[in-house]
Motif scaffolding. Structure first.
Motif, PDB file in Angstrom:
ATOM      1  N   THR A 116       3.790   5.799  -5.759  1.00 52.68           N
ATOM      2  CA  THR A 116       3.439   5.834  -6.855  1.00 52.68           C
ATOM      3  C   THR A 116       2.688   7.164  -7.971  1.00 52.68           C
ATOM      4  O   THR A 116       2.988   7.207  -8.787  1.00 52.68           O
ATOM      5  N   LEU A 117       1.479   6.746  -7.457  1.00 50.85           N
ATOM      6  CA  LEU A 117       0.762   7.214  -7.231  1.00 50.85           C
ATOM      7  C   LEU A 117       0.505   8.552  -7.713  1.00 50.85           C
ATOM      8  O   LEU A 117       0.133  10.044  -8.285  1.00 50.85           O
ATOM      9  N   LEU A 172       7.622   4.473 -13.582  1.00 49.08           N
ATOM     10  CA  LEU A 172       6.385   4.856 -12.881  1.00 49.08           C
ATOM     11  C   LEU A 172       6.176   3.758 -12.595  1.00 49.08           C
ATOM     12  O   LEU A 172       6.095   2.608 -11.420  1.00 49.08           O
ATOM     13  N   LEU A 173       6.112   2.555 -13.210  1.00 51.05           N
ATOM     14  CA  LEU A 173       5.147   2.026 -13.824  1.00 51.05           C
ATOM     15  C   LEU A 173       5.435   0.463 -13.275  1.00 51.05           C
ATOM     16  O   LEU A 173       4.931  -0.585 -12.379  1.00 51.05           O
ATOM     17  N   ILE A 174       6.785   0.398 -13.507  1.00 53.04           N
ATOM     18  CA  ILE A 174       7.452  -1.102 -13.850  1.00 53.04           C
ATOM     19  C   ILE A 174       8.537  -0.563 -12.009  1.00 53.04           C
ATOM     20  O   ILE A 174       7.966  -1.855 -11.965  1.00 53.04           O
ATOM     21  N   VAL A 184      12.977   9.529  -6.168  1.00 53.63           N
ATOM     22  CA  VAL A 184      13.644  10.492  -7.021  1.00 53.63           C
ATOM     23  C   VAL A 184      12.525  10.512  -8.369  1.00 53.63           C
ATOM     24  O   VAL A 184      12.135  11.713  -8.390  1.00 53.63           O
ATOM     25  N   ALA A 185      11.163  10.237  -8.740  1.00 56.34           N
ATOM     26  CA  ALA A 185       9.846  11.054  -9.775  1.00 56.34           C
ATOM     27  C   ALA A 185       9.410  11.965  -9.030  1.00 56.34           C
ATOM     28  O   ALA A 185       9.435  12.945  -9.760  1.00 56.34           O
ATOM     29  N   LEU A 196       0.887  -1.255   0.104  1.00 54.54           N
ATOM     30  CA  LEU A 196      -0.395  -0.084  -0.042  1.00 54.54           C
ATOM     31  C   LEU A 196       1.009   1.338  -0.221  1.00 54.54           C
ATOM     32  O   LEU A 196       0.524   2.370  -0.300  1.00 54.54           O
ATOM     33  N   PRO A 197       1.844   1.532   0.825  1.00 53.15           N
ATOM     34  CA  PRO A 197       2.378   2.473   1.351  1.00 53.15           C
ATOM     35  C   PRO A 197       3.291   2.834  -0.510  1.00 53.15           C
ATOM     36  O   PRO A 197       3.065   4.106  -0.992  1.00 53.15           O
TER      37      PRO A 197
END
Lengths: 219, 215
Positions: free
Chosen positions: A138-139, A174-176, A200-201, A132-133
């Protein structure tokens, strides 16, 4: 900047609550896509499949693209755009506000779809909770990048079809990274180094957005 | 004594997507005046208003609006001093009348306590909680006026404000424009045809081909 961000985020979320596009259109679409993915895998492979995290993020990609487009469409009426421009809002605040609202919308979708992943794809519940974190962060990264690219395509010809084309290369890492972090939480991949890419993103897209959103709006 | 012009344009040229929208406009507008910009479709009326509001870039020539240089100044500062009412509708359709005005007030750091009085003035108090998309075209115009009154803009830019207004609405609009001009604002209105209202002191400018043809 933060005052403007809060003002814009509240406005976007209020519009979403009022229109219920997320609730009645986007989340059901995501749930159906997840169900179809489970059906495509078939009963022999759907149970606790290592494909679960990847399918979750694939569906989140569709949901994110819809929500990013929606986030820009509410500003797209020429009259509204001009009126709001004459308020002289700090562009960095507008960027952060729109990204915050989008993050919250993606979190809501993400939580529903994560539950769907557990139910439909039989992904281990403890793994989903551990993931979850990383999913939430990522979202946030997707929301920041999406807000930036949404502004880049807003108002242009074919904006809704150009958006996915521009977003996919930016979203891919990001998805990877998100999928790897999720798999790490399930114990099927190496541990937390993928977190670094996502963090970083978040910093990179956040920084670029704060600096350049005004330029994108003007253009 | 003549006051300094609020707007000065010399040879103002503006393009959009390589297409010339304004092709050398010379214009001076005094403060506290009411100006009607007329012309056929494509004459440059909306473009002129957008240029004055800092919403369209000046490609060449000189321009000074509310003390801001259109070529080199901070257009965001200019935009905060103008009020824009477009003919397309200028609000968030899913927000209520009051929520739209609250957004405007908070953004401009104006007291939200003025909202009720402004709604009363434009005759929308009973519609305060109605979503904007449920308003009639005339009511949306009144909401536009409320938005402008709340802002207390120095320069009002109204793009074809009389469209979809009935006689009562036009009279109300005219009265309000007279009041705000007397109170110190400058109002620029675009319209297809010259306004003929004996109660208003008007200056009419006719545009054709992106230039001032008659003043």
């Amino acid at each position: 900047m933060f005052r403007v961000a809060w003002l814009v985020a509240k406005k976007d979320l209020r519009i979403e609550l009022r229109s219920r596009v997320l609730l009645w259109q986007v989340v059901p679409f995501g749930a159906m896509a997840l169900l179809l993915a489970g059906l495509a895998l078939g009963p022999a492979h759907a149970g606790n499949s290592p494909a679960g995290p990847g399918l979750f993020y694939l569906v989140m990609l569709f949901v994110a693209l819809l929500m990013i487009n929606r986030s820009q469409v509410i500003e797209a009426t020429p009259g509204t755009r001009a009126s709001v421009a004459t308020l002289g809002l700090d562009p960095a605040g507008v960027f952060l506000g729109k990204a915050l609202a989008l993050s919250i919308e993606l979190w809501v979708s993400g939580l529903v779809l994560l539950a769907g992943t557990v139910l439909v794809l039989h992904t281990a519940l403890h793994g989903a909770i551990l993931a979850l974190p990383s999913v939430l962060v990522t979202l946030i990264a997707l929301a920041l990048a999406g807000t930036l690219y949404g502004a880049l395509t807003a108002g242009g010809e074919g904006a809704s079809t150009l958006l996915p084309v521009l977003c996919l290369p930016a979203f891919a890492p990001l998805l990877i990274a998100g999928e790897r972090s999720f798999s790490a939480a399930l114990g099927t991949a190496g541990l937390w180094e993928w977190w670094v890419i996502v963090l970083v993103a978040v910093l990179a897209y956040g920084g670029v957005g704060i600096l350049l959103y005004g330029v994108l709006e003007e253009s | 004594m003549m006051s300094d012009p609020l707007v000065r344009l010399y040879g103002a040229v503006a393009f959009a997507n390589g297409f010339p929208l304004l092709s050398g406009v010379d214009l001076e507008l005094s403060p506290r005046s009411l100006i009607v910009v007329t012309g056929a479709n494509g004459a440059g009326k909306t473009s002129l208003l957008r240029l004055l509001g800092g919403l369209l870039a000046l490609s060449s020539g000189e321009g000074m609006v509310c003390g801001v240089d259109l070529a080199a100044g901070d257009l965001r500062q200019l935009r905060r001093r103008v009020g824009w009412l477009g003919h397309e509708g200028s609000f968030y359709a899913d927000l209520s009348v009051k929520e739209n005005l609250r957004f405007c007030a908070v953004a401009l750091a104006r007291p939200v306590t003025e909202i009720d009085a402004v709604l009363e003035r434009v005759g929308l108090a009973a519609r305060a909680d109605t979503t904007t998309k449920q308003l009639s075209a005339g009511q949306r115009r009144r909401l536009g006026l409320a938005w402008l009154l709340l802002r207390r803009a120095e320069l009002w830019l109204l793009d074809e404000p009389y469209a979809s207004l009935d006689d009562q609405g036009r009279t109300f609009f005219d009265d309000l424009l007279g009041e705000v001009t007397n109170a110190g604002a400058t109002v620029v209105v675009s319209a297809h045809d010259p306004l003929r209202n004996a109660r208003l002191e008007l200056r009419t400018i006719h545009l054709a081909g992106g230039r001032v043809k008659e003043d």
